[in-house]
Write an enzyme that holds these catalytic residues in place. Structure first.
Site, PDB file in Angstrom:
ATOM      1  N   ASP A 376       0.802  -1.223   0.000  1.00  0.00           N
ATOM      2  CA  ASP A 376       0.000   0.000   0.000  1.00  0.00           C
ATOM      3  C   ASP A 376       0.836   1.274   0.000  1.00  0.00           C
ATOM      4  OD1 ASP A 376      -2.334  -1.416  -0.153  1.00  0.00           O
ATOM      5  OD2 ASP A 376      -2.625  -1.512   2.015  1.00  0.00           O
ATOM      6  N   TYR A 461     -10.093  -1.575   1.732  1.00  0.00           N
ATOM      7  CA  TYR A 461      -9.848  -1.607   3.178  1.00  0.00           C
ATOM      8  C   TYR A 461      -9.713  -0.214   3.766  1.00  0.00           C
ATOM      9  CZ  TYR A 461      -9.062  -6.582   3.841  1.00  0.00           C
ATOM     10  OH  TYR A 461      -9.214  -7.922   3.956  1.00  0.00           O
ATOM     11  N   HIS A 510      -6.325 -14.575   2.179  1.00  0.00           N
ATOM     12  CA  HIS A 510      -5.234 -13.603   2.103  1.00  0.00           C
ATOM     13  C   HIS A 510      -4.611 -13.386   3.473  1.00  0.00           C
ATOM     14  CE1 HIS A 510      -8.672 -11.203   3.394  1.00  0.00           C
ATOM     15  NE2 HIS A 510      -7.811 -10.319   3.872  1.00  0.00           N
ATOM     16  N   HIS A 512      -2.364 -10.291   5.825  1.00  0.00           N
ATOM     17  CA  HIS A 512      -1.927  -8.900   5.927  1.00  0.00           C
ATOM     18  C   HIS A 512      -0.592  -8.869   6.658  1.00  0.00           C
ATOM     19  CE1 HIS A 512      -5.786  -6.984   4.839  1.00  0.00           C
ATOM     20  NE2 HIS A 512      -6.329  -8.034   5.413  1.00  0.00           N
ATOM     21  N   ASP A 519      12.576   2.642  16.444  1.00  0.00           N
ATOM     22  CA  ASP A 519      13.939   2.968  16.864  1.00  0.00           C
ATOM     23  C   ASP A 519      13.889   3.325  18.350  1.00  0.00           C
ATOM     24  OD1 ASP A 519      16.440   3.972  17.324  1.00  0.00           O
ATOM     25  OD2 ASP A 519      16.454   5.364  15.623  1.00  0.00           O
ATOM     26  N   LEU A 520      14.118   2.294  19.185  1.00  0.00           N
ATOM     27  CA  LEU A 520      14.048   2.479  20.634  1.00  0.00           C
ATOM     28  C   LEU A 520      15.334   3.131  21.133  1.00  0.00           C
ATOM     29  CD1 LEU A 520      12.655  -0.916  21.984  1.00  0.00           C
ATOM     30  CD2 LEU A 520      11.456   1.267  21.886  1.00  0.00           C
ATOM     31  N   ASP A 521      15.196   4.056  22.043  1.00  0.00           N
ATOM     32  CA  ASP A 521      16.371   4.691  22.639  1.00  0.00           C
ATOM     33  C   ASP A 521      16.287   4.615  24.156  1.00  0.00           C
ATOM     34  OD1 ASP A 521      17.876   5.279  20.478  1.00  0.00           O
ATOM     35  OD2 ASP A 521      17.443   7.406  20.423  1.00  0.00           O
TER      36      ASP A 521
HETATM   37 CU   LIG Z   1      -8.149  -8.804   5.167  1.00  0.00          CU
END
Ligand SMILES: [Cu+2]
Ligand SMILES: *[C@@H]1O[C@H](CO)[C@@H](O)[C@H](O)[C@H]1NC(C)=O
Ligand SMILES: *[C@@H]1O[C@H](CO)[C@@H](O)[C@H](O)[C@H]1NC(C)=O
Length: 533
Positions: A376, A461, A510, A512, A519-521
């Site tokens: 997407d 969606y 399907h 997903h 980005d942990l600090d």
């Molecule tokens: Cu779905």
């Protein structure tokens, strides 16, 4: 009583009254009224630091656009109606400063990083067409543009890889109606009741199976509310790789389990009675079972959020501050929501937490469905966010923030109320304990959570993106998929590929996958402190 005694009594009474007043004052100071108690002020007030993560303002986008138009040295068409053989500006978005630059500014008194834009340009009108990314700066008055394509992608971005413009999609539909459908007049009329208006289209992705391909399976539906659930059984593969629209051709046609070389062959076979036809009922424009109308009368009003002492958080520009949290936020045209410099009780714990992409991979016994792997980000998750509806998409009293985009157009558009921020009662205790053994005691805390949300509609969606901040220091990223499922026309062994959701509708199997950058600090400041000692 003599006057002396009366005076003494009066004095005593006065002292008693004064003492009482003092006690009352003392008590009320120790135990302020409910209202006062709730006015705990924000511990960490707003700062201007979040500005380095802020999306471009409308005026900045206009400046970049004007700069590029007068400095690229080529003719640029408006992307909203550009042809593949034109040059156009696909998007102008914020170029984030590097983390090192940001931290130097945020933590070490360094200079503010230059404010820059990232412009994506389609060069279709040159011998070797390509897509080029430029960093443009410094804002608000650009002086330079630097080609960063090689540095970012290790080479040129071939033109065939460019994401589809809305304009190209319109051109494809135009070709279908004016060139392709007329080659199968009796099939279109007798089987699909085609009148130029009653077929909706969905495109699949990727546009091919190998590098260099630019061919798209188009799936046709009845043009009604929730058309995603009303496939008519016709699909076709359009090759739109040529930069000359007149050379676009149909490579393959599918109808109800049978394949044809093109629409003319389908017509020939149909008129000779060789095509298995499945006549489908014409659905009313509200979509019948795919209608969005409520199915039952509402019975009374549901519970509401209520903030007795007003919001306990504050939103200023792109910064949210609450009793224990603060962070910056932005909306990337392609990727969607991104949060930066997330601090808990004043201490940064996350440098960046941002959506990167949402992928859905399908299976089906129809060509469109079986080849669908949507990423997407290529359609633009941020670009597909729209105004939120108060009281439905977010609590009525939430704080709503507008967002400005420049994508596939010459002018920025401001969309109102795209992001909402609110605090909610989670309805469960954050902690509690009840003791009836040994000693009798109980302690509990009601839990609340601070939420930042936006909703992106990616075709069928609707993704509800939430970032949730809990009072115990937990950060939660949540995505909810709603809207409609994707579907294929149900034929032959279709039930091996999903479930029947309508007479001729297969809800296809399907998965997903959602990608986030985190980005942990955590504890970084303390480490730096140790090293310094
Ligand atoms: Cu779905
Ligand atoms: C892509 O096209 C632009 C505009 O003509 C040009 O400046 C650039 O060098 C090209 N990129 C490559 C890698 O050829
Ligand atoms: C679907 O129907 C509406 C209303 O008649 C019409 O405006 C629209 O153009 C139609 N869409 C297509 C793709 O034909």
């Amino acid at each position: 009583m003599n006057p002396k005694t009366v005076f003494l009594w009066l004095l005593l009474a006065l002292v008693a009254v004064l003492a009482l007043v003092c006690i009352v004052l003392f008590i009320s100071e120790k135990h302020p009224s409910c209202d006062d108690q709730m006015q705990g002020s924000l511990e960490h007030p707003h700062s201007d630091q979040s500005w380095i993560f802020a999306d471009l303002r409308q005026e900045e986008m206009i400046q970049v656009m004007q700069y590029l138009k007068s400095n690229l040295g080529v003719r640029l068409e408006d992307a909203s109606h550009a042809s593949p053989s034109d040059n156009c500006i696909y998007s102008v978005d914020l170029q984030l400063p590097s983390k090192a630059e940001s931290l130097s500014f945020l933590d070490h008194g360094g200079s503010r990083p230059p404010r820059q834009a990232l412009a994506v340009v389609y060069f279709g009108n040159q011998p070797d067409p390509n897509v080029t990314e430029y960093v443009v700066g410094p804002l608000p008055e650009p002086m330079y543009h630097q080609d960063v394509t090689q540095q970012k992608y290790g080479g040129q971005i071939p033109y065939y890889r460019r994401p589809l413009l809305d304009a190209e999609y319109k051109q494809m539909i135009q070709v279908l109606h004016s060139v392709v459908f007329p080659t199968a007049p009796s099939f279109m009329h007798e089987v699909l009741n085609y009148d130029g208006n009653n077929l909706a289209t969905m495109i699949t992705a990727p546009q091919g199976l190998k590098s260099g391909d630019r061919g798209t399976w188009l799936v046709f539906f009845q043009n009604v509310t929730g058309y995603f659930l009303h496939p008519v059984g016709l699909e076709l593969l359009l090759d739109h790789s040529s930069l000359n629209i007149n050379q676009w051709t149909v490579k393959e046609v599918f109808y109800n389990g049978q394949y044809f070389r093109d629409m003319a062959e389908l017509e020939r076979e149909f008129t000779q009675g060789h095509v298995r036809v499945e006549m489908i009922k014409r659905v009313p424009v509200d979509g019948d079972f795919s209608s969005l109308k409520p199915r039952v009368q509402p019975t009374g009003l549901g519970p509401f959020y209520y903030e007795p002492s007003g919001p306990r958080y504050s939103v200023r520009n792109n910064q949210v501050v609450s009793l224990s949290w603060s962070f910056a936020f932005r909306m990337d045209i392609s990727r969607g929501l991104g949060l930066f410099d997330i601090r808990f009780q004043g201490e940064r714990i996350v440098y960046e937490l941002s959506v990167q992409d949402a992928m859905s991979v399908y299976g089906s016994n129809s060509p469109g469905g079986m080849s669908t792997r949507y990423m997407d980000g290529s359609f633009g998750i941020g670009r597909r966010t729209h105004s939120l509806v108060r009281g439905v998409d977010c609590p009525y009293s939430a704080t709503y923030v507008d967002v400005c985009f420049l994508a596939q157009s010459e002018r920025p558009t401001v969309t109102r109320d795209v992001i909402c921020v609110f605090e909610q009662a989670t309805g469960t205790p954050l902690r509690r304990h009840y003791s009836s053994r040994q000693l009798l005691y109980y302690g509990g805390l009601p839990a609340t959570a601070l939420v930042l949300r936006s909703v992106a509609t990616m075709g069928n969606y609707d993704y509800v993106w939430d970032f949730v901040f809990h009072p115990n220091g937990a950060v939660e990223s949540k995505v909810q998929a709603t809207g409609y499922i994707s579907s294929s026309f149900l034929h032959s062994d279709g039930l091996n590929y999903g479930n029947r959701v309508g007479e001729h509708t297969l809800g296809t199997v399907h998965t997903h996958s959602i990608g986030y950058k985190v980005d942990l600090d955590v504890g970084v400041d303390r480490q730096v402190g140790h090293q310094a000692q």
